[in-house]
Design a protein around this motif. Structure first.
Motif, short mmCIF file in Angstrom:
data_model
loop_
_atom_site.label_atom_id
_atom_site.label_comp_id
_atom_site.label_asym_id
_atom_site.label_seq_id
_atom_site.Cartn_x
_atom_site.Cartn_y
_atom_site.Cartn_z
N THR A 377 0.83 -1.20 0.00
CA THR A 377 0.00 0.00 0.00
C THR A 377 0.87 1.25 0.00
OG1 THR A 377 -1.64 -1.22 1.30
CG2 THR A 377 -1.88 1.18 1.19
N ASP A 378 0.61 2.17 -0.93
CA ASP A 378 1.34 3.44 -0.95
C ASP A 378 1.21 4.14 0.40
OD1 ASP A 378 1.96 3.01 -3.61
OD2 ASP A 378 0.46 4.40 -4.39
N LYS A 379 2.25 4.85 0.78
CA LYS A 379 2.30 5.46 2.11
C LYS A 379 1.08 6.34 2.39
CE LYS A 379 5.57 7.73 5.21
NZ LYS A 379 6.95 8.29 5.32
N ARG A 380 0.66 7.10 1.39
CA ARG A 380 -0.46 8.03 1.64
C ARG A 380 -1.80 7.33 1.80
NH1 ARG A 380 0.81 9.53 -3.88
NH2 ARG A 380 -0.77 8.82 -5.37
N TYR A 381 -1.86 6.03 1.48
CA TYR A 381 -3.11 5.29 1.63
C TYR A 381 -3.10 4.32 2.82
CZ TYR A 381 -3.77 6.99 -3.13
OH TYR A 381 -3.88 7.80 -4.24
N GLU A 382 -2.00 4.30 3.56
CA GLU A 382 -1.92 3.36 4.68
C GLU A 382 -3.03 3.61 5.71
OE1 GLU A 382 2.09 3.67 6.07
OE2 GLU A 382 2.90 2.45 4.43
N GLN A 383 -3.49 4.84 5.82
CA GLN A 383 -4.58 5.14 6.74
C GLN A 383 -5.87 4.40 6.38
OE1 GLN A 383 -5.85 9.22 6.42
NE2 GLN A 383 -5.40 9.31 4.23
#
Length: 386
Positions: A377-383
Motif C-alpha cells: 500500500t502506498d504510504k499516503r493510503y496506509e490510513q
C-alpha cells in the motif's frame, strides 16, 4: 462527492510549480495548472464539465484519495460504477489508475496475450484509455467528441493552454482537440503522483522498514513456487526483491471467477446473466480460446482497492485468497462472504487450471499473505487499512 479540486491544486503545485517560468501578474496555481501538458491533464482529470450532466470526471471513478478507484457506494456495493446520469451501471469493476503507465503495449505474441489498457487490453496506451470514458454512454455520456471539445472551449484558459501546447490549429477539427485532451490526461497519469513506490515493501527494500514475522512469512509464500503460484502472474521483474516491481505480468488469464449474480439482477442490460467474454471483446482478438480472460491487475494498493475481480464479485482481500486456494487445491468449498458454494466459473472452458494448481493453504498462511499484500500500500493510503 469529495472535493477533488483541493487535490488537483496540490498536485499541480507539487509537480508543476517550476512551469511558471518567472511569469508575473497571474496566480501561481493557475499558471502551474496550465503551463505543461501534465498540468493541463491534471485540470482535465478533475473536470466534471467533460460529462453530459456535468457531474462526473475521470477522478470520480479514479479517486486519488482512494488509490484511484471508484469508492462511491451504490446499489451494487461498488462492484461497478454509476454513470454520469446517476442510474446507468457499468459491466466491470473500475481498475485503479495507479501504476497503469507500466502496462506495456498490447500484444498477442508469446505464451499469453499481454498489456494494453482496460481489463481487455482494447486500448494500446493511456492516451487511448483516457479518450474512452467521456463519450461512453454509460459513463460520462457525452454524445460525441465534438460535443466534448465544445465543453473544453467553454473555458478560455483551456483554449489558451491547448493552443500554446498543441498549436494554434488544435481546434480546427474535433478529432485533433479530442486527441490533445486524451494525451494531456495520459501525461498527467504518467507522473510520479500515480506511482510513488513508497509502500512498506519499498521501504523494506531500502532498509527503512522491518517486516513483521507475519509479513515476512507472507512474502516468502508469495514468491515461493513450492507453496503458491502468486508470482507466476503477479511479478514483472525476474528477481523477487526488486524495486519498481508492479506485481503484475500484465498477461491475460481466466482464473475461474464466478458471475456476480447481484450485479446481474441490478443491471438491466445484464439481466439474464450475460457472460463477459473478457479479452475476446477486444477487437484485435478473434480466437475463442481467449474468452473469459482478463488482464492481471497490479497488486499495488490491492488491500484498499476492493471489491475485487472484473465483476466486483468479492468484497474482501482474504476472500480472494481463499478463492485461489479453492481453485488451486479444491479446498474451501464455500465462499466465506455468502456461506454458499463459490459458483461455477463464468467461462469454464478456458480456465487456466495449470497455473492455478497449488498446495492447500492453512489459515495461518492465508493471513500471512494478506499481511504481506497490505505492505504494498502506498504510504499516503496506509490510513485506509484501518
Amino acid at each position: 462527492m469529495k472535493n477533488f479540486q483541493t487535490f488537483a491544486a496540490a498536485a499541480a503545485s507539487a509537480l508543476l510549480l517550476n512551469a511558471c517560468n518567472g511569469s508575473s501578474g497571474n496566480d501561481t496555481a493557475d499558471v502551474a495548472l496550465y503551463s505543461t501538458k501534465e498540468a493541463l491533464g491534471a485540470a482535465l482529470f478533475f473536470d466534471t464539465n467533460l460529462s453530459f450532466n456535468r457531474t462526473q470526471s475521470c477522478a470520480t471513478c479514479h479517486n486519488p484519495e482512494h488509490s484511484f478507484i471508484d469508492d462511491r457506494e451504490n446499489i451494487v456495493e461498488g462492484a461497478v460504477s454509476l454513470g454520469d446520469n446517476g442510474t446507468s451501471l457499468g459491466e466491470r469493476n473500475a481498475p485503479t489508475a495507479a501504476y497503469a503507465k507500466f502496462s506495456p503495449h498490447f500484444s498477442l505474441t508469446g505464451a499469453h496475450p499481454k498489456g494494453g489498457q482496460f481489463l481487455d487490453g482494447r486500448e494500446d496506451d493511456l492516451k487511448g484509455q483516457a479518450g474512452g470514458p467521456p463519450t461512453n454512454p454509460i459513463e460520462m455520456g457525452m454524445p460525441s467528441k465534438a460535443a466534448t471539445v465544445t465543453r473544453i472551449e467553454e473555458n478560455s484558459d483551456y483554449v489558451d493552454a491547448f493552443k500554446q501546447l498543441y498549436g494554434d490549429a488544435v481546434f480546427s477539427d474535433a478529432e485533433s482537440a479530442y486527441a490533445a485532451m486524451a494525451e494531456s490526461i495520459a501525461k498527467f497519469e504518467k507522473t510520479e503522483l500515480f506511482a510513488p513506490f513508497d509502500s512498506k515493501y519499498d521501504r523494506y527494500l531500502q532498509g527503512e522498514y522491518t517486516m513483521t514475522s507475519q509479513e515476512e512469512l507472507g512474502m516468502a509464500l508469495f514468491f515461493s513456487e513450492a507453496n503458491t503460484n502468486c508470482a507466476t502472474c503477479h511479478q514483472l521483474n525476474s528477481q523477487s526483491e526488486t524495486a519498481k516491481e508492479t506485481f503484475s505480468s500484465y498477461e491475460f488469464h481466466n482464473i475461474g471467477v464466478p458471475p456476480n449474480t447481484d450485479l446481474y439482477s441490478a443491471n438491466t442490460p445484464l439481466a439474464g446473466g450475460v457472460i463477459d467474454d473478457g479479452l475476446f471483446r477486444n477487437p484485435a482478438v478473434s480466437d475463442e480460446a481467449h474468452k473469459g480472460k482478463f488482464k492481471t491487475p497490479t497488486l499495488r494498493n490491492i488491500a484498499v482497492t476492493g471489491p475485487y475481480m472484473h465483476n466486483g464479485v468479492f468484497r474482501g482481500l482474504r476472500t480472494v485468497i481463499e478463492f485461489y486456494d479453492h481453485m488451486g487445491s479444491g479446498d474451501r468449498p464455500e465462499n466465506p462472504e455468502t456461506g454458499l458454494p463459490w459458483g461455477d466459473p463464468e467461462t469454464n472452458a478456458t480456465v487456466n487450471r495449470t497455473d492455478l494448481s497449488m498446495p492447500a493453504l492453512t489459515d495461518t498462511k492465508i493471513d500471512a499473505l494478506v499481511a504481506f499484500l497490505k505492505t504494498l500500500t502506498d504510504k499516503r493510503y496506509e490510513q485506509l487499512l484501518e
